[in-house]
Every structure is written in C-alpha cells, then in structure tokens.
Design a protein around this motif. Structure first.
Motif, PDB file in Angstrom:
ATOM      1  N   VAL A 247       5.678 -49.791  67.608  1.00 52.49           N
ATOM      2  CA  VAL A 247       6.452 -49.214  68.718  1.00 52.49           C
ATOM      3  C   VAL A 247       7.943 -49.251  68.366  1.00 52.49           C
ATOM      4  CG1 VAL A 247       7.172 -49.547  71.126  1.00 52.49           C
ATOM      5  CG2 VAL A 247       4.751 -49.709  70.517  1.00 52.49           C
ATOM      6  N   ALA A 248       8.416 -50.390  67.848  1.00 49.05           N
ATOM      7  CA  ALA A 248       9.831 -50.510  67.468  1.00 49.05           C
ATOM      8  C   ALA A 248      10.170 -49.465  66.401  1.00 49.05           C
ATOM      9  CB  ALA A 248      10.125 -51.922  66.960  1.00 49.05           C
ATOM     10  N   ARG A 249       9.350 -49.384  65.338  1.00 45.49           N
ATOM     11  CA  ARG A 249       9.585 -48.417  64.259  1.00 45.49           C
ATOM     12  C   ARG A 249       9.639 -46.990  64.795  1.00 45.49           C
ATOM     13  NH1 ARG A 249       4.418 -47.799  61.452  1.00 45.49           N
ATOM     14  NH2 ARG A 249       4.119 -46.479  63.274  1.00 45.49           N
ATOM     15  N   ASN A 250       8.619 -46.619  65.573  1.00 40.73           N
ATOM     16  CA  ASN A 250       8.551 -45.242  66.080  1.00 40.73           C
ATOM     17  C   ASN A 250       9.774 -44.890  66.916  1.00 40.73           C
ATOM     18  OD1 ASN A 250       6.069 -44.981  64.839  1.00 40.73           O
ATOM     19  ND2 ASN A 250       4.889 -45.305  66.712  1.00 40.73           N
ATOM     20  N   LEU A 251      10.157 -45.771  67.825  1.00 43.38           N
ATOM     21  CA  LEU A 251      11.278 -45.474  68.724  1.00 43.38           C
ATOM     22  C   LEU A 251      12.624 -45.518  68.003  1.00 43.38           C
ATOM     23  CD1 LEU A 251      10.101 -47.250  72.001  1.00 43.38           C
ATOM     24  CD2 LEU A 251      10.158 -44.791  71.526  1.00 43.38           C
ATOM     25  N   ILE A 252      12.795 -46.477  67.090  1.00 41.66           N
ATOM     26  CA  ILE A 252      14.060 -46.566  66.345  1.00 41.66           C
ATOM     27  C   ILE A 252      14.252 -45.297  65.507  1.00 41.66           C
ATOM     28  CG2 ILE A 252      15.235 -47.754  64.431  1.00 41.66           C
ATOM     29  CD1 ILE A 252      13.959 -50.405  65.574  1.00 41.66           C
ATOM     30  N   LEU A 253      13.201 -44.897  64.799  1.00 45.75           N
ATOM     31  CA  LEU A 253      13.306 -43.712  63.940  1.00 45.75           C
ATOM     32  C   LEU A 253      13.444 -42.435  64.770  1.00 45.75           C
ATOM     33  CD1 LEU A 253      10.734 -44.689  61.169  1.00 45.75           C
ATOM     34  CD2 LEU A 253      13.238 -44.847  61.084  1.00 45.75           C
ATOM     35  N   GLN A 254      12.748 -42.387  65.885  1.00 48.59           N
ATOM     36  CA  GLN A 254      12.854 -41.226  66.771  1.00 48.59           C
ATOM     37  C   GLN A 254      14.278 -41.120  67.312  1.00 48.59           C
ATOM     38  OE1 GLN A 254       9.705 -41.212  69.700  1.00 48.59           O
ATOM     39  NE2 GLN A 254      10.763 -39.675  70.922  1.00 48.59           N
ATOM     40  N   ASP A 255      14.864 -42.260  67.659  1.00 47.99           N
ATOM     41  CA  ASP A 255      16.228 -42.284  68.202  1.00 47.99           C
ATOM     42  C   ASP A 255      17.246 -41.841  67.153  1.00 47.99           C
ATOM     43  OD1 ASP A 255      18.045 -42.858  70.383  1.00 47.99           O
ATOM     44  OD2 ASP A 255      18.697 -44.609  69.227  1.00 47.99           O
ATOM     45  N   ARG A 256      16.967 -42.130  65.891  1.00 50.23           N
ATOM     46  CA  ARG A 256      17.889 -41.720  64.823  1.00 50.23           C
ATOM     47  C   ARG A 256      17.905 -40.203  64.654  1.00 50.23           C
ATOM     48  NH1 ARG A 256      16.691 -46.113  59.986  1.00 50.23           N
ATOM     49  NH2 ARG A 256      17.560 -47.912  61.080  1.00 50.23           N
ATOM     50  N   GLN A 257      16.757 -39.571  64.909  1.00 47.63           N
ATOM     51  CA  GLN A 257      16.672 -38.118  64.741  1.00 47.63           C
ATOM     52  C   GLN A 257      17.267 -37.379  65.935  1.00 47.63           C
ATOM     53  OE1 GLN A 257      12.498 -37.509  63.892  1.00 47.63           O
ATOM     54  NE2 GLN A 257      12.979 -37.256  61.721  1.00 47.63           N
ATOM     55  N   HIS A 258      16.873 -37.791  67.120  1.00 48.30           N
ATOM     56  CA  HIS A 258      17.433 -37.216  68.341  1.00 48.30           C
ATOM     57  C   HIS A 258      17.344 -38.298  69.406  1.00 48.30           C
ATOM     58  CE1 HIS A 258      13.267 -36.587  69.760  1.00 48.30           C
ATOM     59  NE2 HIS A 258      13.045 -36.176  68.525  1.00 48.30           N
ATOM     60  N   LYS A 259      18.383 -38.419  70.170  1.00 44.72           N
ATOM     61  CA  LYS A 259      18.479 -39.513  71.142  1.00 44.72           C
ATOM     62  C   LYS A 259      17.278 -39.527  72.085  1.00 44.72           C
ATOM     63  CE  LYS A 259      22.162 -41.115  69.461  1.00 44.72           C
ATOM     64  NZ  LYS A 259      21.915 -42.156  68.496  1.00 44.72           N
ATOM     65  N   ILE A 260      16.773 -40.735  72.314  1.00 35.80           N
ATOM     66  CA  ILE A 260      15.624 -40.893  73.200  1.00 35.80           C
ATOM     67  C   ILE A 260      16.104 -41.150  74.634  1.00 35.80           C
ATOM     68  CG2 ILE A 260      14.028 -41.658  71.397  1.00 35.80           C
ATOM     69  CD1 ILE A 260      14.598 -44.545  72.133  1.00 35.80           C
ATOM     70  N   SER A 261      15.202 -41.037  75.586  1.00 30.76           N
ATOM     71  CA  SER A 261      15.548 -41.237  76.995  1.00 30.76           C
ATOM     72  C   SER A 261      15.963 -42.688  77.235  1.00 30.76           C
ATOM     73  CB  SER A 261      14.349 -40.899  77.880  1.00 30.76           C
ATOM     74  OG  SER A 261      13.332 -41.874  77.696  1.00 30.76           O
ATOM     75  N   SER A 262      16.623 -42.945  78.338  1.00 26.26           N
ATOM     76  CA  SER A 262      17.076 -44.312  78.633  1.00 26.26           C
ATOM     77  C   SER A 262      15.887 -45.259  78.832  1.00 26.26           C
ATOM     78  CB  SER A 262      18.001 -44.335  79.849  1.00 26.26           C
ATOM     79  OG  SER A 262      17.328 -43.815  80.981  1.00 26.26           O
ATOM     80  N   GLY A 263      14.786 -44.752  79.391  1.00 31.57           N
ATOM     81  CA  GLY A 263      13.586 -45.583  79.560  1.00 31.57           C
ATOM     82  C   GLY A 263      13.009 -45.980  78.211  1.00 31.57           C
ATOM     83  N   GLU A 264      12.934 -45.008  77.294  1.00 29.34           N
ATOM     84  CA  GLU A 264      12.431 -45.305  75.954  1.00 29.34           C
ATOM     85  C   GLU A 264      13.403 -46.208  75.197  1.00 29.34           C
ATOM     86  OE1 GLU A 264       9.554 -41.936  74.243  1.00 29.34           O
ATOM     87  OE2 GLU A 264      11.533 -41.157  74.771  1.00 29.34           O
ATOM     88  N   ARG A 265      14.691 -46.051  75.456  1.00 26.44           N
ATOM     89  CA  ARG A 265      15.692 -46.898  74.800  1.00 26.44           C
ATOM     90  C   ARG A 265      15.508 -48.362  75.225  1.00 26.44           C
ATOM     91  NH1 ARG A 265      19.464 -45.587  72.053  1.00 26.44           N
ATOM     92  NH2 ARG A 265      19.646 -43.494  72.873  1.00 26.44           N
ATOM     93  N   ARG A 266      15.253 -48.583  76.507  1.00 25.80           N
ATOM     94  CA  ARG A 266      15.014 -49.963  76.986  1.00 25.80           C
ATOM     95  C   ARG A 266      13.760 -50.533  76.329  1.00 25.80           C
ATOM     96  NH1 ARG A 266      16.740 -47.765  81.740  1.00 25.80           N
ATOM     97  NH2 ARG A 266      14.641 -47.541  82.597  1.00 25.80           N
TER      98      ARG A 266
END
Length: 164
Positions: free
Chosen positions: A106-125
């Motif tokens: 989950v950490a890997r997927n969200l961190i890498l996703q955030d690097r490509q395009h910003k994720i929602s605030s809920g996903e960021r938390r």
C-alpha cells in the motif's frame, strides 16, 4: 502470554513496546490492559488482555524477513483501478490485515502514484499512515532510527522505480 518489554505490532497503529499492564475499572468491572507505547507520535494505546487475538496483535518481524519487505517495495506497483474511493477502501482493507507485506505494498503503490500525479487528501493520509506503520515496525526489526529506515525506504523506492 505477552510480557512487559515485548515488541509488538498493532494493525493500523504500528509497532510499539508493551510498557506495562494496567487494571482499569470499566462499568464497575476491573479489566486488565496491555499498555503499548508507540515510539512514533509518542502515543500510548491500551489493549484489553483478553482481546489480544481479536486485536490482531503480533510480534515484530525478525530481521531475516526485512528482505521480504524490500522485495515488495522493489516490486512493480499495482495499477490503481476504479475511483479514488474504491482504491482507498481496498487499500484500507489490506492495511487492516496487519501483514507487513500488505502495508509495504500500500505504501509503495501510493507513494509512487503520488510521484506521478498528486493523490487525493484521503489517499495521502492513508499513504502517510502506511509509511508510518511500516517505518515503526522496521525500526524494531533492524534496530535503526526512524530516519535511517525512512532513508533506506526512499533509496529502495527511488532505485527500483526510476522514472523513464
């Protein structure tokens, strides 16, 4: 039976040390609790001693399993499908499992996703929580500081997932 000084992981909270066993009165009844001292955020969590199984409390992984976490971090990220809301709930369920490999994914997927395009605030938390839970356990597993673990994690993610 858990004892004072044991290092354990509490799903959705991270790793901590059992610092004591306290009895508190709840609705006129004395109930025994493990006091879990969480190093990140300096939080104290109390878990009923008779509910350890249901709470999902488990031992911190041994040092020889850190390679499994590294493998997950180096693995290709899973493509995010569906609305952010569906992804959020799917990731949340994975984290509730308490399995360090699920939390690392989950950490890997969200961190890498955030690097490509910003994720929602809920996903960021959720990303921050997954990262914190992962770091808290690895601190105990490899006897390093949170900063050293964070640097290692960042290095693994950057080396393995360079932008093309």
């Amino acid at each position: 039976m858990l004892q004072v000084g044991d290092k354990v992981v509490y799903p959705m909270h991270g790793a901590g040390v059992i610092s004591g066993i306290e009895t508190c009165e709840v609705l006129g009844e004395g109930k025994s609790y493990y006091v879990l001292q969480m190093p990140l955020g300096n939080m104290k969590v109390m878990i009923p001693t008779d509910n350890v199984e249901n709470a999902g409390l488990r031992d911190v992984i041994p040092e020889n399993r850190i390679g499994e976490v590294q493998d997950v971090l180096e693995d290709k990220p899973e493509r995010a499908a569906g609305s952010w809301n569906k992804r959020f709930h799917a990731n949340l369920e994975r984290m509730k499992s308490g399995d360090i490999r699920d939390v690392a994914a989950v950490a890997r997927n969200l961190i890498l996703q955030d690097r490509q395009h910003k994720i929602s605030s809920g996903e960021r938390r959720l990303m921050d929580l997954a990262r914190q839970i992962l770091i808290s356990e690895l601190v105990f597993a490899c006897d390093k500081t949170p900063e050293e673990v964070e640097d290692w994690m960042e290095d693994v993610l950057t080396r393995s997932h360079k932008k093309h």
